[in-house]
Design an enzyme around this catalytic site. Structure first.
Site, PDB file in Angstrom:
ATOM      1  CB  SER A 192      -6.021   3.249  -5.566  1.00 35.97           C
ATOM      2  OG  SER A 192      -6.520   3.821  -6.925  1.00 35.97           O
ATOM      3  CE1 TYR A 205      -6.074  -1.951  -7.727  1.00 28.58           C
ATOM      4  CE2 TYR A 205      -7.276   0.001  -8.538  1.00 28.58           C
ATOM      5  CZ  TYR A 205      -6.100  -0.752  -7.925  1.00 28.58           C
ATOM      6  OH  TYR A 205      -4.918  -0.164  -7.549  1.00 28.58           O
TER       7      TYR A 205
END
Ligand code: NAD
Ligand code: MG
Length: 300
Positions: A192, A205
């Site tokens: 990401s 995360y």
């Protein structure tokens, strides 16, 4: 030639897909694609295959919705049989993907399970090998993302489960799958932009996404002599169930994606061809690479 803009022949990427603001909405995790407004575009009506994965066996985690669904549809239309991994509570979304893969004339093997244990990852590989004989492409898309404003409220349970779902599962899955992957195979992982540019609400995360990037680059070097390539996709903001089921604070959803240079969230359909490229022999000299698909937000 006129001195104004020449005639447009391709869609304008700023206006090609839905624009913010998105309606505020909330679902319990892991969320269902069927209950989102607007429904994301996974290429159901647009992806055209060109036989680039003819006869391959692919395993896709998180295949019921979002990015994984777009990958499953594209891979099937490119000629691959697809093993679909997802959580049992996502069965309604998964059944749509089974139908789409079969409509493409390919086999769909549905394997609902929670991948946060080693046993489940071993079972997934065993199902794939028992039913389809080998694994040519392993695509790790499954992930857990829950926004928490303050470290004081981030529980050890969440921190642990985010790491087990995003990082440990990748280790367990690739370890189990590699003995069944012949030369020419490809592993594709999903990092990401959060790996490089973390949000303050995504401590756990964002850290897992950095770990995925680094793990993949180390593994790529280790398995290159076996003829197996490992690459990473690093998406920016994409409109998926992950984001409407706790991935973002609810009040942030309307403007989700608006801060990118293209001014909107991406649709899963806009990522499928990146995974197809990294899976196919067209990218035979590409390994240990991270391909960023961020709507223009800079990455290293
Ligand atoms: P999504 O909700 O459609 O997909 C996530 C999937 O992960 C779920 O469908 C579920 O099947 C799977 N999953 C979660 N926990 C699991 C568990 N314990 N066991 C098995 N499967 C589990 O959302 P998405 O946005 O398509 O997410 C796919 C991947 O893309 C994730 O790894 C996410 O981190 C990554 N990503 C998403 C964005 C974004 O903006 N949507 C941006 C960057 C990276
Ligand atoms: Mg899902």
């Amino acid at each position: 030639m006129s001195d104004t803009n020449p005639e447009q022949t391709a869609p304008d990427p700023t206006t090609a897909y839905p624009q913010p603001p998105q309606p505020e909405q909330e679902q319990p995790a892991p969320g269902l694609e069927q209950e989102m407004t607007p429904r994301p575009d996974h290429g159901e009506g647009s992806y055209v295959g060109h036989g680039r994965l003819e006869g391959r066996v692919a395993v896709v985690t998180g295949a019921d919705s979002g990015i994984g669904r777009a990958v499953a549809i594209a891979f099937a239309r490119e000629g691959a049989d697809v093993v679909l991994s997802y959580l049992p509570q996502e069965e309604p979304d998964a059944q749509e993907v089974v139908r789409l893969v079969e409509e493409a004339g390919r086999r769909a093997i549905a394997v609902p399970d929670d991948l946060s244990t080693e046993d489940a990852n071993v079972r997934l590989v065993r199902s794939a090998v028992e039913q389809l004989g080998r694994i040519d492409v392993l695509v790790a898309v499954a992930g857990k993302q829950v926004a928490v404003e303050s470290i004081a409220d981030l529980t050890s349970e969440q921190f642990d489960l985010t790491f087990r779902t995003n990082v440990h599962a990748l280790f367990w899955l690739t370890k189990a799958a590699l003995p069944h992957m012949p030369p020419g195979s490809a592993i594709i992982t999903t990092s990401s932009i959060q790996a490089y540019n973390p949000s303050p609400t995504l401590l756990d995360y964002a850290s897992t996404k950095a770990a995925i990037n680094t793990f993949s680059k180390a593994l790529a070097q280790q398995v290159a002599p076996q003829g197996v390539r490992v690459n990473v996709v690093a998406p920016g903001p994409f409109w998926t169930p992950l984001q409407v089921s706790g991935g973002q604070p609810t009040e942030a959803l309307p403007e989700f994606g608006a801060q990118t240079p293209l001014g909107r969230a991406g649709q899963p359909a806009e990522l499928a061809s990146t995974y197809v490229y990294l899976a196919s022999p067209e990218s035979s000299y590409t390994t240990g690479a991270t391909v960023s698909v961020t709507g223009g937000s800079p990455t290293p």
